[in-house]
Design a protein around this motif. Sequence first.
Motif, PDB file in Angstrom:
ATOM      1  N   GLU A 174      35.863  29.222  38.066  1.00 39.47           N
ATOM      2  CA  GLU A 174      34.488  29.252  38.572  1.00 39.47           C
ATOM      3  C   GLU A 174      34.511  29.462  40.082  1.00 39.47           C
ATOM      4  O   GLU A 174      35.215  28.741  40.801  1.00 39.47           O
TER       5      GLU A 174
ATOM      6  N   ARG B   8      30.761  42.931  30.142  1.00 37.96           N
ATOM      7  CA  ARG B   8      31.414  41.620  30.041  1.00 37.96           C
ATOM      8  C   ARG B   8      32.847  41.602  30.553  1.00 37.96           C
ATOM      9  O   ARG B   8      33.217  40.712  31.302  1.00 37.96           O
TER      10      ARG B   8
ATOM     11  N   ARG C  70      29.190  34.514  32.448  1.00 38.99           N
ATOM     12  CA  ARG C  70      27.761  34.663  32.688  1.00 38.99           C
ATOM     13  C   ARG C  70      27.518  36.005  33.366  1.00 38.99           C
ATOM     14  O   ARG C  70      28.395  36.544  34.041  1.00 38.99           O
ATOM     15  N   GLY C  71      26.297  36.523  33.224  1.00 36.83           N
ATOM     16  CA  GLY C  71      25.931  37.762  33.887  1.00 36.83           C
ATOM     17  C   GLY C  71      26.508  38.986  33.213  1.00 36.83           C
ATOM     18  O   GLY C  71      27.217  38.903  32.204  1.00 36.83           O
TER      19      GLY C  71
ATOM     20  N   HIS D  83      29.869  32.466  39.903  1.00 34.47           N
ATOM     21  CA  HIS D  83      30.359  33.444  38.929  1.00 34.47           C
ATOM     22  C   HIS D  83      31.593  32.845  38.245  1.00 34.47           C
ATOM     23  O   HIS D  83      32.530  32.414  38.917  1.00 34.47           O
TER      24      HIS D  83
ATOM     25  N   ARG E  11      32.898  31.903  25.860  1.00 36.60           N
ATOM     26  CA  ARG E  11      31.613  32.314  26.440  1.00 36.60           C
ATOM     27  C   ARG E  11      30.444  31.660  25.706  1.00 36.60           C
ATOM     28  O   ARG E  11      29.503  31.160  26.333  1.00 36.60           O
TER      29      ARG E  11
ATOM     30  N   TYR F 148      30.729  27.707  26.353  1.00 37.85           N
ATOM     31  CA  TYR F 148      31.119  27.313  27.700  1.00 37.85           C
ATOM     32  C   TYR F 148      30.394  26.057  28.194  1.00 37.85           C
ATOM     33  O   TYR F 148      31.043  25.118  28.680  1.00 37.85           O
TER      34      TYR F 148
END
Length: 637
Positions: free
Chosen positions: A137, A178, A202-203, A265, A325, A328
């Motif tokens: 992270e 991804r 994420r994102g 992120h 994912r 998470y």
Amino acid sequence: MPLGGIGTGSICLNGHGGLQDFSLRHKPNFTALPDGHGFIDAAFGLLHLPESKITKLVEGPFEPEKIYDQGLQAQGYRRGGHEGFPRFREVSFEGEYPFGHVQLRDSKVPLEVRMTGFNPFIPRDDKHSGLPCAILEYAFRNTSKKPVKYEFSYHLSHLAIGENEKEKGTRNATIPGRGVLFSNTEKPGSESFGTACLLALRGRPIVKGMWFRGGWFDPLSALWKEVSTGKFTANAGSNGIDIDGRNGGSILFRGKINPGQAVTHSVVIAWHFPNSNLTIGGQDTSAGLSCSVSTSCGTDRDSPSWRPYYAGIWKDAIAVAGYVRRHYPMLRRRTLAFKDALFASTVPREVIDAVSANLAILKSPTVLRLENGNVWGWEGCFTTSGCCSGSCTHVWNYAQSLCHLFPALERTLREQELMRSMDERGHVTFRAALPDGPTPHNWHAAADGQLGGILKLYRDWQISGDMLWIKSLYPKARQSLNYCIASWDPDHCGVLVEPHHNTYDIEFWGPDGMCSSIYIAALSVMSLMGLAIGKKNDELFYRELAERGAEYIDRELFNGEYYQQNVRYEDLRDQSFIKSISGVTGRSSEVLRLLKSEGPKYQYGSGCLSDGIIGGWMAHLYGVAIPLDRKKIRSTL
């Protein structure tokens, strides 16, 4: 700090925020030297600020010892190859295992970075604590008074390079929005077959499925040029074409952070190597052959000797990464709950640090886990191999975390000892086979290890409360303990008298406080187990022998200050030492002359024979106090 699941191998997070020591293929491999492909595996993040045109490797200063320890690596082969990129100027590391936190600052960068690495660690949940992945992270906080545009990219070299076609046989496939899936062209049953994955948690990042495939450090030079100029480009990967040159994939996030705000992120690196041909210490019952370290024992290289536990749950690395994912938030929340509970303790901070840091061993290559769920371990790890195989009973005696945090896994070790590593005599081979199976019995038993197994059986029963389990293993435990009595205490003194092998890798001749206290504890808990399942005769026999032993070591071995060893060899049933010195004369070697004059005090393996100063402390580790007093023993039982 190892980032990996129980029995999965790991990637290590270092103190400056980088990753190193990619040990993913069921054999310890902690080395900073280049591998056969020219570079070791690389994984790193880059931060680019378009407006100020600043680009930084998201890591702290390179350690001086690594700078001055380059050797041939300086010729463009500096470990992963990215170490020379500009770095943040200040770094601090905080270890709160299972989390590692890295704080990065630089006066020229208006963003403060907090990087956190972990792998799910959830007591009693061995599935989620056995995910083959590393979670990273990156939290960026704007410390300036103006909005800051940024580009954060993460880059991973191809972790699934095979043995045959090497880089040319690598394949990359993009996962739109991804990440990247890495695979190879090896046969599905071969040891080098496998996959790896880089995925955003994420994102929806921009995905570069394959790096520029040049020689030497050209791939990273081209990558740096793209990122540092703000011209990062996407591509679809290798598309099944054989291309030589170093391979890898990348993802990139773009955004803007307002003053005082932060954005995070998160990425996951997952791996999946489903085959292993590492076999150790097994017995081929049909041919009477045994396997030694690093052999395949006749197995076809296209047909693995065993598969890891995770291979029976997830089919490949993208399945692992996708699972992480989807789950998470839950995985992080439950891991954080364990960490918070541990660090909220009122015991001294130094104790918490020692306890938490040593839990990391469970997530290191020291521990393997087979597809049937059974655990197998080394005594530890060298940089390129395991050290001392087979969940060694007298070394794993000291381990007290697995049994409490993952008791179901610990119980597989008791079953290994009593059901597969013991013969009809009750002799336990103190190094278990890999994969599971019978072991040869052509070596001496380890007294403290075999007796410790009885204590651990009692402890694990107390933890689980499983009466069916203890009833099923009690006859085996009885057989094991009776072997110990017949071998080392044939006169039923309650102490170990005959020469007995132990964790010092030598034999103790005559009674000693250390091994005899473990013996008395084993007799006592065997009595308690016999009582619980209705074996009254056993309960009486083992209890009386334990009492006899407690009286003996108080009377014969306690010197007023500590328990010492009474070295004996002349009046024992084992006359091998007497025979070995019977022909010693003044012309014999110095070693033989010393043995004759001193007796079996000085033996190969250790200069420290036990004086018994450890006393009875091991009994207390297993949840049963064995006082060295007849009245107290009776009240305890």
